[in-house]
Design a protein around this motif. Structure first.
Motif, PDB file in Angstrom:
ATOM      1  N   ILE A 113       1.020   6.784  -6.898  1.00 15.22           N
ATOM      2  CA  ILE A 113      -0.162   7.578  -7.261  1.00 15.22           C
ATOM      3  C   ILE A 113       0.087   9.064  -6.988  1.00 15.22           C
ATOM      4  O   ILE A 113      -0.241   9.931  -7.822  1.00 15.22           O
ATOM      5  N   GLU A 153       0.820  -1.215   0.000  1.00 12.02           N
ATOM      6  CA  GLU A 153       0.000   0.000   0.000  1.00 12.02           C
ATOM      7  C   GLU A 153       0.852   1.262   0.000  1.00 12.02           C
ATOM      8  O   GLU A 153       0.529   2.246  -0.681  1.00 12.02           O
ATOM      9  N   GLU A 154       1.943   1.237   0.752  1.00 15.22           N
ATOM     10  CA  GLU A 154       2.786   2.434   0.864  1.00 15.22           C
ATOM     11  C   GLU A 154       3.379   2.829  -0.484  1.00 15.22           C
ATOM     12  O   GLU A 154       3.265   3.988  -0.909  1.00 15.22           O
ATOM     13  N   GLN A 172       0.540   3.915  -3.038  1.00 19.58           N
ATOM     14  CA  GLN A 172       0.055   5.283  -2.844  1.00 19.58           C
ATOM     15  C   GLN A 172       1.123   6.312  -3.187  1.00 19.58           C
ATOM     16  O   GLN A 172       0.820   7.410  -3.657  1.00 19.58           O
ATOM     17  N   GLN A 173       2.377   5.959  -2.963  1.00 16.24           N
ATOM     18  CA  GLN A 173       3.465   6.875  -3.294  1.00 16.24           C
ATOM     19  C   GLN A 173       3.518   7.122  -4.792  1.00 16.24           C
ATOM     20  O   GLN A 173       3.682   8.260  -5.241  1.00 16.24           O
TER      21      GLN A 173
END
Length: 206
Positions: A43, A36-37, A40-41
């Motif tokens: 994105i 997830e990290e 999202q980075q």
């Protein structure tokens, strides 16, 4: 300050690590945890690229045809954003394909070691795919995931639990699979677990 090409190279590296994580695990190993990290980075960096493009067009768009640096900046930011969007989509698709494989090979009960590595959206995808596949097999009257080498003689099997597995949900309710316990369950529910070595089929009583 506009996003520079050097920063774009770092972003591309972060995006590429998502696919490298999948490549390091074989299909038989299930799925690594959803990153997830990093997701999202990437994105956020894609959004930053488009903000830089907008800023550059607003402030110096009229120079795009005459100033090579402006044209290069626009192209670089656009290509980085498009590349990383494609990487994110490839990451999601690859994990979705793994989940489909899990459903066909292991059945509708997700193993704990796979379930805990899924994002919420992936868990919802698996549930939806399971329902879709189940409805289709019900419509055609055939369990496509069953072993078709030999026609099943019995709809229910007596099985022994070889290792603690926890609780599974069947159409008749929850079943607790504790080591050395014996159960009489639907063939469709236990065949995937038999193939995984969690259960063994008791063919005759000793």
């Amino acid at each position: 300050k506009l996003l520079m090409a050097a920063r774009g190279e770092r972003v591309e590296f972060v995006a590429a690590t998502l696919l490298q994580e999948l490549e390091r695990t074989s299909k038989s190993d299930g799925l690594p945890p959803f990153n997830e990290e990093s997701f999202q980075q990437v994105i956020a960096e894609i959004d930053a690229c488009y903000r830089c493009i907008t800023k550059l067009l607003t402030e110096r768009g009229h120079e795009a045809k005459t100033d090579g640096a402006v044209a290069c900046g626009l192209t670089t930011h656009h290509e980085i954003a498009v590349r990383n969007k494609r990487v994110l989509l490839a990451y999601l698709r690859a994990r979705a394909m793994r989940l489909q494989q899990v459903r066909w090979e292991l059945g509708s009960v997700l193993p704990v070691d796979i379930r805990q590595n899924l994002a919420e959206s992936e868990l919802n995808y698996f549930v939806s795919y399971d329902k879709l596949l189940g409805r289709y097999m019900q419509q055609i009257g055939l369990d496509l995931t069953a072993d078709l080498q030999q026609p099943p003689k019995d709809l229910f099997l007596e099985v022994r639990v070889l290792e603690d597995f926890g609780t599974i949900v069947t159409p008749t309710g929850e079943v607790h699979l504790e080591k050395d316990t014996i159960h009489f369950l639907r063939r469709a529910d236990v065949e995937p677990l038999i193939r995984r070595g969690i259960l063994e089929h008791i063919t005759s009583r000793s």
